[in-house]
Design an enzyme around this catalytic site. Structure first.
Site, PDB file in Angstrom:
ATOM      1  N   GLU A  82       0.907  -1.333   0.057  1.00 27.95           N
ATOM      2  CA  GLU A  82      -0.072   0.224   0.075  1.00 27.95           C
ATOM      3  C   GLU A  82       0.745   1.156   0.102  1.00 27.95           C
ATOM      4  O   GLU A  82       1.767   1.328   0.968  1.00 27.95           O
ATOM      5  CB  GLU A  82      -0.859  -0.110   1.227  1.00 27.95           C
ATOM      6  CG  GLU A  82      -1.939   1.178   1.123  1.00 27.95           C
ATOM      7  CD  GLU A  82      -3.047   1.150   2.043  1.00 27.95           C
ATOM      8  OE1 GLU A  82      -3.617   2.022   2.392  1.00 27.95           O
ATOM      9  OE2 GLU A  82      -3.205  -0.033   2.820  1.00 27.95           O
ATOM     10  N   LYS A 260      -8.139   0.226  10.990  1.00 35.24           N
ATOM     11  CA  LYS A 260      -7.366  -0.176   9.922  1.00 35.24           C
ATOM     12  C   LYS A 260      -6.007   0.444   9.550  1.00 35.24           C
ATOM     13  O   LYS A 260      -5.115  -0.163   8.981  1.00 35.24           O
ATOM     14  CB  LYS A 260      -8.373  -0.232   8.495  1.00 35.24           C
ATOM     15  CG  LYS A 260      -7.790  -0.932   7.327  1.00 35.24           C
ATOM     16  CD  LYS A 260      -7.007  -0.043   6.279  1.00 35.24           C
ATOM     17  CE  LYS A 260      -6.671  -0.676   5.246  1.00 35.24           C
ATOM     18  NZ  LYS A 260      -5.888   0.088   4.429  1.00 35.24           N
ATOM     19  N   ASP A 276       2.775 -13.833  12.295  1.00 35.87           N
ATOM     20  CA  ASP A 276       1.716 -14.325  11.859  1.00 35.87           C
ATOM     21  C   ASP A 276       0.691 -13.188  12.053  1.00 35.87           C
ATOM     22  O   ASP A 276       0.316 -12.712  12.889  1.00 35.87           O
ATOM     23  CB  ASP A 276       1.131 -15.293  13.066  1.00 35.87           C
ATOM     24  CG  ASP A 276      -0.192 -15.917  12.352  1.00 35.87           C
ATOM     25  OD1 ASP A 276      -0.920 -15.383  11.531  1.00 35.87           O
ATOM     26  OD2 ASP A 276      -0.609 -17.088  12.840  1.00 35.87           O
ATOM     27  N   HIS A 374      -2.011  10.239  -0.033  1.00 40.95           N
ATOM     28  CA  HIS A 374      -2.078   8.840  -0.381  1.00 40.95           C
ATOM     29  C   HIS A 374      -2.266   8.694  -2.044  1.00 40.95           C
ATOM     30  O   HIS A 374      -1.826   7.904  -2.612  1.00 40.95           O
ATOM     31  CB  HIS A 374      -3.280   8.269   0.276  1.00 40.95           C
ATOM     32  CG  HIS A 374      -3.588   6.885   0.059  1.00 40.95           C
ATOM     33  ND1 HIS A 374      -3.017   5.718   0.727  1.00 40.95           N
ATOM     34  CD2 HIS A 374      -4.440   5.970  -0.837  1.00 40.95           C
ATOM     35  CE1 HIS A 374      -3.160   4.658   0.218  1.00 40.95           C
ATOM     36  NE2 HIS A 374      -4.177   4.798  -0.723  1.00 40.95           N
TER      37      HIS A 374
END
Length: 424
Positions: A82, A260, A276, A374
């Site tokens: 991202e 998030k 993990d 972004h």
């Protein structure tokens, strides 16, 4: 640790220059970067980690700069596809530096295994019988991993819970295991399997599920940082960031996206170090539920001086031994870059990265909006996907930002215009 994580002009360097800068900052052998090259992890090696392997899937691996954690400079390895994540975390860490950077702390590395007992006729009495023989059960569990016990770990306690389900009451035995520098899943699962027969006999029932819980709420890492008011953009920006946080604290729809943003930073470091990501993400989101309502993992407040202070407490079940951390060459290289010596050190750096990423996202949302930062990076990805050269990309990105039109069809038309000799 890194002599100085504030590497001037890092984002404008070539890959080779960045490697040289990181080598100089950390002092380790530059040969570590050979572990990051795609040929270092062959499909035959990957087949030891997964099934039906056809090849190896790569992601960009970068480092976030400017981080100071407990007074020590750190370069933070991050693997993510991202755009803007690493740049944003680095910028937030820069804003935190004048006020001392990130201060972190942790609980002991306790993971829990659950043993579900069914067909128990007297659940309350069974609970008492199990607790009466706690020492015996703990000794049996510890006998499964004497090495862990020698290292100072092993079962620290045993708890019994009664859970009322739709048709019955389940007796749940929890083994609380200090797993030291491991993530701990294999250790606690083995222990649960080993003692399940004994606890089932004591309860006069049957053992069904015997597995760890990813709600790792006994293994918490914490990060705190003060972000300079003027570097953020002034008092109004501080107030707006707090408004953005308070909405996430009050509204689960906003909290999902807010968290998030935290996980953009968290998962990138977890993945880079071969840990993990799914376990960490499950633990994080379950920790965000308080009294049945999903809310913000982080908290933002204003200091008496008018600066912004952020805190983030969350489960962080990561390790330095076992799994991909030892098998995957890029994960080993990432751990060398981070220069961590314990799983606790790694957990605290990860949470600091999550807080940095969270602050960066809130600052953008409270000021210029998400598009300018972004989406300008996203525009570079679109241009690259269209086959633009670096020179063509620069022109295309400038136009997309001016037009605020981040669409692939517009990228293709601009590229065609450039190549046909147009004015762009």
């Amino acid at each position: 640790m890194a002599e100085n994580s504030r590497i001037a002009g890092f984002r404008n360097m070539t890959v080779a220059q960045r490697r040289s800068a990181v080598t100089e900052a950390t002092g380790f052998d530059g040969e570590v970067f050979s572990q990051l090259d795609s040929s270092a992890f062959e499909p035959t090696d990957a087949a030891n980690l997964s099934e039906n392997v056809l090849g190896v899937f790569s992601l960009p691996l970068g480092v976030a700069t400017n981080f100071t954690v407990n007074g020590t400079d750190v370069l933070v390895p991050m693997a993510t596809e991202e755009a803007s994540v690493i740049a944003a975390a680095s910028n937030a860490a820069r804003i935190a530096r004048p006020k001392g950077g990130f201060v972190t702390s942790s609980t002991e590395p306790i993971m829990q295994a659950q043993i579900q007992l069914i067909n128990v006729g007297d659940p309350h009495a069974a609970r008492s019988r199990i607790l009466e023989r706690k020492s015996e059960i703990i000794d049996l569990a510890n006998a499964q991993d004497p090495t862990l016990v020698e290292l100072g770990g092993g079962v620290a306690d045993l708890e019994v819970r009664l859970v009322d389900a739709r048709t019955t009451t389940y007796v749940l035995v929890h083994l609380l295991v200090d797993v030291r520098d491991a993530m701990g899943a294999n250790a606690v699962n083995t222990m649960a399997e080993a003692v399940s027969g004994t606890v089932a006999t004591i309860a006069d029932g049957d053992a069904l599920l015997r597995i760890l819980t990813n709600k790792a709420d006994r293994r918490i890492a914490r990060a705190r940082a003060v972000f300079d008011r003027e570097l953020l953009g002034g008092a109004e920006v501080v107030d707006n960031i707090i408004h953005a946080y308070e909405l996430a604290a009050a509204d689960p729809y906003r909290a999902a996206t807010h968290n998030k943003g935290i996980m953009n930073g968290i998962s990138a470091v977890v993945l880079a170090t071969g840990n993990d990501t799914r376990a960490v993400e499950a633990g994080a989101h379950s920790h965000a539920v308080i009294d049945g309502r999903y809310t913000s993992l982080s908290v933002f407040e204003k200091t008496a001086e008018g600066d912004l202070v952020g805190t983030l407490d969350m489960p962080m079940p990561v390790g330095l031994v076992g799994g991909a951390t030892k098998v995957h060459p890029a994960a080993r290289a990432a751990l060398e870059i981070a220069e961590v010596s314990t799983a606790t050190d790694l957990a605290e750096i990860i949470v600091a990265a999550g807080l940095a990423q969270n602050l960066a996202a809130l600052r953008v949302l409270a000021t210029e909006g998400v598009q300018r930062g972004h989406m300008s990076l996203h525009a570079k990805n679109l241009a690259a996907a269209a086959g633009a050269t670096p020179e063509e990309t620069e022109s295309i990105v400038a136009t997309l930002i001016e037009e605020k039109a981040f669409r692939f069809d517009r990228v293709k038309s601009l590229l065609a215009e450039i190549r046909s000799g147009g004015s762009r």
